[in-house]
Design an enzyme around this catalytic site. Structure first.
Site, mmCIF file in Angstrom:
data_model
loop_
_atom_site.group_PDB
_atom_site.id
_atom_site.type_symbol
_atom_site.label_atom_id
_atom_site.label_comp_id
_atom_site.label_asym_id
_atom_site.label_seq_id
_atom_site.Cartn_x
_atom_site.Cartn_y
_atom_site.Cartn_z
ATOM 1 N N ARG A 122 -0.023 6.062 1.076
ATOM 2 C CA ARG A 122 0.524 4.823 1.616
ATOM 3 C C ARG A 122 1.908 5.066 2.213
ATOM 4 N N HIS A 148 -4.613 -2.413 0.727
ATOM 5 C CA HIS A 148 -5.159 -1.225 0.072
ATOM 6 C C HIS A 148 -4.138 -0.115 0.147
ATOM 7 N N THR A 180 -7.039 -8.132 9.107
ATOM 8 C CA THR A 180 -6.242 -8.130 7.887
ATOM 9 C C THR A 180 -6.224 -9.477 7.169
ATOM 10 N N GLN A 236 -2.227 6.039 6.825
ATOM 11 C CA GLN A 236 -2.939 6.149 5.536
ATOM 12 C C GLN A 236 -4.460 6.112 5.724
ATOM 13 N N ASP A 237 -4.950 5.053 6.359
ATOM 14 C CA ASP A 237 -6.404 4.887 6.475
ATOM 15 C C ASP A 237 -7.007 5.955 7.373
ATOM 16 N N LYS A 267 -2.358 -9.812 15.048
ATOM 17 C CA LYS A 267 -3.683 -9.435 14.530
ATOM 18 C C LYS A 267 -4.688 -10.570 14.703
ATOM 19 N N ALA A 269 -1.552 0.569 14.695
ATOM 20 C CA ALA A 269 -0.808 -0.699 14.703
ATOM 21 C C ALA A 269 0.611 -0.465 14.230
ATOM 22 N N GLU A 302 -3.662 -10.745 6.205
ATOM 23 C CA GLU A 302 -2.480 -11.465 6.706
ATOM 24 C C GLU A 302 -2.888 -12.606 7.641
ATOM 25 N N TYR A 355 3.347 -10.019 13.093
ATOM 26 C CA TYR A 355 2.235 -9.101 12.811
ATOM 27 C C TYR A 355 0.941 -9.888 12.648
ATOM 28 N N SER A 408 2.244 -1.768 11.629
ATOM 29 C CA SER A 408 1.531 -2.443 10.537
ATOM 30 C C SER A 408 2.463 -3.021 9.475
ATOM 31 N N LEU A 421 -1.311 3.127 22.195
ATOM 32 C CA LEU A 421 -2.012 1.868 22.466
ATOM 33 C C LEU A 421 -1.261 0.935 23.406
HETATM 34 P P1 NAP Z 1 -0.289 2.833 8.820
HETATM 35 O O1 NAP Z 1 -0.267 3.862 7.741
HETATM 36 O O2 NAP Z 1 0.959 2.112 9.155
HETATM 37 O O3 NAP Z 1 -0.846 3.554 10.127
HETATM 38 C C1 NAP Z 1 -0.731 2.973 11.407
HETATM 39 C C2 NAP Z 1 -1.084 4.013 12.441
HETATM 40 O O4 NAP Z 1 -0.899 3.436 13.745
HETATM 41 C C3 NAP Z 1 -0.217 5.277 12.394
HETATM 42 O O5 NAP Z 1 -1.043 6.373 12.684
HETATM 43 C C4 NAP Z 1 0.754 5.051 13.543
HETATM 44 O O6 NAP Z 1 1.287 6.218 14.082
HETATM 45 C C5 NAP Z 1 -0.174 4.372 14.543
HETATM 46 N N1 NAP Z 1 0.537 3.697 15.630
HETATM 47 C C6 NAP Z 1 1.567 2.824 15.538
HETATM 48 N N2 NAP Z 1 1.927 2.408 16.771
HETATM 49 C C7 NAP Z 1 1.108 3.031 17.639
HETATM 50 C C8 NAP Z 1 0.982 3.026 19.052
HETATM 51 N N3 NAP Z 1 1.780 2.294 19.842
HETATM 52 N N4 NAP Z 1 0.006 3.776 19.627
HETATM 53 C C9 NAP Z 1 -0.813 4.549 18.866
HETATM 54 N N5 NAP Z 1 -0.734 4.608 17.515
HETATM 55 C C10 NAP Z 1 0.212 3.847 16.929
HETATM 56 O O7 NAP Z 1 -1.406 1.740 8.533
HETATM 57 P P2 NAP Z 1 -2.662 1.796 7.523
HETATM 58 O O8 NAP Z 1 -2.225 1.276 6.212
HETATM 59 O O9 NAP Z 1 -3.328 3.110 7.640
HETATM 60 O O10 NAP Z 1 -3.579 0.656 8.155
HETATM 61 C C11 NAP Z 1 -4.491 0.952 9.202
HETATM 62 C C12 NAP Z 1 -4.774 -0.312 10.009
HETATM 63 O O11 NAP Z 1 -5.314 -1.307 9.132
HETATM 64 C C13 NAP Z 1 -3.562 -0.952 10.660
HETATM 65 O O12 NAP Z 1 -4.005 -1.507 11.867
HETATM 66 C C14 NAP Z 1 -3.158 -2.039 9.695
HETATM 67 O O13 NAP Z 1 -2.484 -3.081 10.390
HETATM 68 C C15 NAP Z 1 -4.507 -2.487 9.176
HETATM 69 N N6 NAP Z 1 -4.542 -3.028 7.828
HETATM 70 C C16 NAP Z 1 -3.983 -2.322 6.791
HETATM 71 C C17 NAP Z 1 -4.073 -2.823 5.507
HETATM 72 C C18 NAP Z 1 -3.479 -2.083 4.348
HETATM 73 O O14 NAP Z 1 -3.312 -2.701 3.284
HETATM 74 N N7 NAP Z 1 -3.210 -0.794 4.459
HETATM 75 C C19 NAP Z 1 -4.755 -4.031 5.274
HETATM 76 C C20 NAP Z 1 -5.326 -4.703 6.352
HETATM 77 C C21 NAP Z 1 -5.237 -4.173 7.622
HETATM 78 P P3 NAP Z 1 2.576 6.975 13.440
HETATM 79 O O15 NAP Z 1 2.037 7.803 12.324
HETATM 80 O O16 NAP Z 1 3.100 7.754 14.568
HETATM 81 O O17 NAP Z 1 3.503 5.906 12.957
HETATM 82 N N1 GDD Z 2 7.634 -3.815 1.959
HETATM 83 C C1 GDD Z 2 8.267 -4.428 0.949
HETATM 84 N N2 GDD Z 2 9.454 -3.920 0.512
HETATM 85 N N3 GDD Z 2 7.709 -5.536 0.403
HETATM 86 C C2 GDD Z 2 8.365 -6.105 -0.626
HETATM 87 C C3 GDD Z 2 9.565 -5.618 -1.129
HETATM 88 C C4 GDD Z 2 10.147 -4.465 -0.529
HETATM 89 O O1 GDD Z 2 11.213 -3.987 -0.895
HETATM 90 N N4 GDD Z 2 9.941 -6.391 -2.178
HETATM 91 C C5 GDD Z 2 9.013 -7.327 -2.325
HETATM 92 N N5 GDD Z 2 8.044 -7.173 -1.374
HETATM 93 C C6 GDD Z 2 6.882 -8.051 -1.203
HETATM 94 C C7 GDD Z 2 6.692 -8.557 0.221
HETATM 95 O O2 GDD Z 2 7.572 -9.647 0.487
HETATM 96 C C8 GDD Z 2 5.221 -8.964 0.163
HETATM 97 O O3 GDD Z 2 5.081 -10.243 -0.377
HETATM 98 C C9 GDD Z 2 4.606 -7.947 -0.810
HETATM 99 O O4 GDD Z 2 5.712 -7.321 -1.482
HETATM 100 C C10 GDD Z 2 3.757 -6.872 -0.146
HETATM 101 O O5 GDD Z 2 4.518 -6.303 0.905
HETATM 102 P P1 GDD Z 2 4.014 -4.983 1.684
HETATM 103 O O6 GDD Z 2 3.723 -3.906 0.721
HETATM 104 O O7 GDD Z 2 5.001 -4.710 2.771
HETATM 105 O O8 GDD Z 2 2.595 -5.414 2.267
HETATM 106 P P2 GDD Z 2 2.120 -6.739 3.031
HETATM 107 O O9 GDD Z 2 1.216 -7.466 2.094
HETATM 108 O O10 GDD Z 2 3.248 -7.471 3.622
HETATM 109 O O11 GDD Z 2 1.290 -6.111 4.248
HETATM 110 C C11 GDD Z 2 0.337 -5.055 4.018
HETATM 111 O O12 GDD Z 2 -0.923 -5.602 3.741
HETATM 112 C C12 GDD Z 2 -1.511 -6.341 4.821
HETATM 113 C C13 GDD Z 2 -2.852 -6.871 4.321
HETATM 114 O O13 GDD Z 2 -2.661 -8.018 3.548
HETATM 115 C C14 GDD Z 2 0.326 -4.166 5.265
HETATM 116 O O14 GDD Z 2 -0.443 -3.026 4.993
HETATM 117 C C15 GDD Z 2 -0.300 -4.885 6.443
HETATM 118 O O15 GDD Z 2 -0.459 -3.974 7.529
HETATM 119 C C16 GDD Z 2 -1.668 -5.421 6.008
HETATM 120 O O16 GDD Z 2 -2.275 -6.106 7.073
#
Ligand code: NAP
Ligand code: GDD
Length: 373
Positions: A191, A186, A132, A13-14, A160, A87, A134, A156, A89, A64
Site C-alpha cells: 500500500r 483494500h 471506488t 499497489q493493485d 471517479k 489514477a 468513495e 477524487y 488515487s 493517462l
Molecule cells: P495507487 O497505488 O495509488 O496506484 C495508482 C497508479 O496510477 C500508480 O501506478 C501511478 O503511477 C499511476 N498513475 C497516477 N497518475 C497517472 C497518470 N497520469 N498516468 C498514468 N499512470 C498514473 O492505487 P491503488 O491502490 O493501486 O489503486 C488502483 C486503482 O483503484 C486506482 O484507480 C484507485 O483510485 C482505485 N481504487 C483503489 C482502492 C484502494 O483501496 N486501494 C479502492 C477503490 C478504488 P506512479 O507509481 O508513478 O505514481
Molecule cells: N491518508 C490519511 N492520512 N488518512 C487519514 C489520516 C492520515 O494521516 N488520519 C486519518 N485519516 C483518515 C482519513 O480522513 C479517512 O477517513 C481514512 O483515514 C482513510 O484514509 P485513506 O487511507 O487516505 O483512504 P481513503 O478511504 O480516503 O481512500 C482510499 O480508499 C478509497 C476507497 O474507499 C484510497 O485508496 C482511494 O483511492 C479509494 O478509492
C-alpha cells in the site's frame, strides 16, 4: 496464443498484485507507467521478483493525461483486456490538485474508452474500470450495494463518478464490454505510504524500533471496510471473464475505525494503547507492553517504547475539507454471480502489514547502527 492484458497504473499497489495474478494465469502482461524523475518500479520489481524479467511481462511509458500516448499504447498492443487502475488515487491530495485528478481519473478513463472505440477494438477488448466506494461518500444507505445512490465528497470521488458513468455510457451506447468494480478500501504491505493504514504500520514499526517518536494523524473515527488487495484483484479478473459486462461491489462486509486499525497494529508490536484527551489534543499513550508477535523479529527488550510514551498525536493538516465518515459494502452480488469472497480477515491483514514494516524498520536500524543494539 496467450491473451494480452494491459494494466494502467501497474506501478501501484493493485498493479503489482494484478500483474502477478495474470502472469500466473499465462497472460502476456503489458504495464503502462508514467515517466517520473525517479524510478517508480521498485514495488513492482520487488513483488514480482524474477517474473519482472519474464518475456511475458513488458513495461511501456504511458500517461493517462495524454491522449496520443493512450491511443499509441492501446493501438500497438491491441489487448484482450484492459485494467484501468491508473489514477491520482489519494483523496486528500485531490483537494489540492483537483484539476490534475479530474484530468487523470475522469478524462483518462474517457481517453481509454475512446481509444478502444476508435481503434475498432470494441468487440475484442474488455475493460475493467477501477471504481471506488468513495462514490458513496455521504452514504445514503448502510451497507452500500450496486443500487445505493452516489454522493461523492471530494474531487477524487467526483472524478471517479464521471469515470463510472462514462464506462456505463460506452457500454450502453457502443456495446463496449466495460465493467466497474466498486472496490472498498483494500490494503497490503504494498500500500502507498501516505494512506492511513500503511502510514500507521510504518509509523508504529519505526516507533517500536526507536527510529521515530510519534505518529501524527487526522480523523481517527472514520470507519472503513478494509480488505486485502490480493483478494480484490482476483475480483477484477473475474469480472472480465463473465459473458456480460456489469458493475460489482467488492467488500468484506465488516467495518472498523481508523482508531481500531491503529490499536490492532500496535498490538502486533506488543503495545496496548490508551486514548487520552479530546479533539486535536487527543493522544495515544502506551498503557501496556507485552511480548511482540512471535514473527515480528523484535523482542520485548529491543522495544524502544515505555509505558506512558505518547506515540500518536492529532494534527489538523490531516483532516479533509469534507470527510467520508463511514463505508460498509455489501458484496453479495459478487458472491452470487462471480463466486467471489474475501479470504483475508481484518486482523490477518493488519498483522501482515505490520510484520512487513517491522522487518523494514529492523533493517533500517541495522543499517544505521551497523548491528542490533
Ligand atoms: P495507487 O497505488 O495509488 O496506484 C495508482 C497508479 O496510477 C500508480 O501506478 C501511478 O503511477 C499511476 N498513475 C497516477 N497518475 C497517472 C497518470 N497520469 N498516468 C498514468 N499512470 C498514473 O492505487 P491503488 O491502490 O493501486 O489503486 C488502483 C486503482 O483503484 C486506482 O484507480 C484507485 O483510485 C482505485 N481504487 C483503489 C482502492 C484502494 O483501496 N486501494 C479502492 C477503490 C478504488 P506512479 O507509481 O508513478 O505514481
Ligand atoms: N491518508 C490519511 N492520512 N488518512 C487519514 C489520516 C492520515 O494521516 N488520519 C486519518 N485519516 C483518515 C482519513 O480522513 C479517512 O477517513 C481514512 O483515514 C482513510 O484514509 P485513506 O487511507 O487516505 O483512504 P481513503 O478511504 O480516503 O481512500 C482510499 O480508499 C478509497 C476507497 O474507499 C484510497 O485508496 C482511494 O483511492 C479509494 O478509492
Amino acid at each position: 496464443m496467450a491473451k494480452k492484458a494491459l494494466i494502467t497504473g501497474v506501478t501501484g499497489q493493485d498493479g503489482a498484485y494484478l500483474a502477478e495474478l495474470l502472469l500466473a494465469k499465462g497472460y502476456e502482461v503489458y504495464g503502462a507507467r508514467r515517466r517520473l524523475s525517479t524510478d517508480n518500479t521498485g514495488r513492482l520489481r520487488a513483488h514480482l521478483g524474477p517474473k519482472f524479467r519474464s518475456p511475458r511481462f513488458r513495461l511501456l511509458y504511458g500517461d493517462l493525461t495524454d491522449s496520443s500516448s493512450v491511443n499509441g499504447f492501446i493501438g500497438s498492443i491491441r489487448p484482450d483486456e484492459i485494467y484501468n487502475l491508473a489514477a491520482q488515487s489519494h483523496v486528500a491530495v485531490s483537494f489540492e490538485q483537483p484539476e490534475f485528478t479530474a484530468d487523470c481519473d475522469a478524462l483518462g478513463t474517457l481517453r481509454i474508452l475512446e481509444a478502444v472505440r476508435n481503434l475498432g477494438l470494441g468487440r475484442k477488448t474488455r475493460i475493467y474500470q477501477a471504481s471506488t466506494s468513495e462514490l458513496y461518500g455521504k452514504v445514503r444507505a448502510v451497507p452500500q450495494n450496486e443500487g445505493t445512490p452516489f454522493h461523492p465528497r471530494s474531487p477524487y470521488g467526483v472524478s471517479k463518478l464521471f469515470a463510472y458513468w462514462i464506462a456505463v455510457n460506452y457500454r450502453e451506447s457502443y456495446g463496449l464490454f466495460a465493467s466497474n468494480g466498486i472496490l472498498f478500501n483494500h490494503e497490503s504491505p504494498l500500500r502507498g505510504e501516505t494512506f492511513v493504514s500503511r502510514k500507521a504500520t510504518i509509523g508504529l514499526s519505526r516507533i517500536s524500533w526507536g527510529l521515530d517518536k510519534c505518529l501524527y494523524l487526522g480523523n481517527l473515527d472514520s470507519k472503513r471496510d478494509w480488505g486485502h488487495a490480493r483478494d480484490y484483484v482476483s475480483a477484477m479478473h473475474m469480472m472480465l471473464l463473465r459473458d456480460e459486462p456489469g458493475d460489482f461491489v467488492i467488500a468484506t462486509g465488516k467495518q472498523y475505525s481508523v482508531r481500531r486499525f491503529i490499536e490492532t497494529a500496535a498490538a502486533v508490536a506488543g503495545l496496548t494503547l490508551e486514548w487520552k484527551g479530546k479533539g486535536l489534543a487527543e493522544r495515544g499513550v502506551v498503557a501496556g507492553i507485552a511480548a511482540p508477535h512471535p514473527a515480528a523479529g523484535l523482542s520485548r527488550h529491543e522495544l524502544r517504547v515505555k509505558k506512558g510514551d505518547v506515540v500518536v498525536r492529532i494534527s489538523p493538516e490531516y483532516f479533509r475539507p469534507s470527510e467520508v465518515d463511514t463505508l460498509l459494502g455489501d458484496a453479495s452480488r459478487a458472491a452470487r454471480e462471480l463466486g467471489w469472497r474475501p479470504k483475508v480477515a481484518f486482523k490477518e491483514l493488519v498483522e501482515e502489514m505490520m510484520l512487513a514494516d517491522l522487518y523494514a524498520a529492523r533493517k533500517a536500524v541495522y543499517l544505521k547502527t551497523g548491528g542490533f543494539r
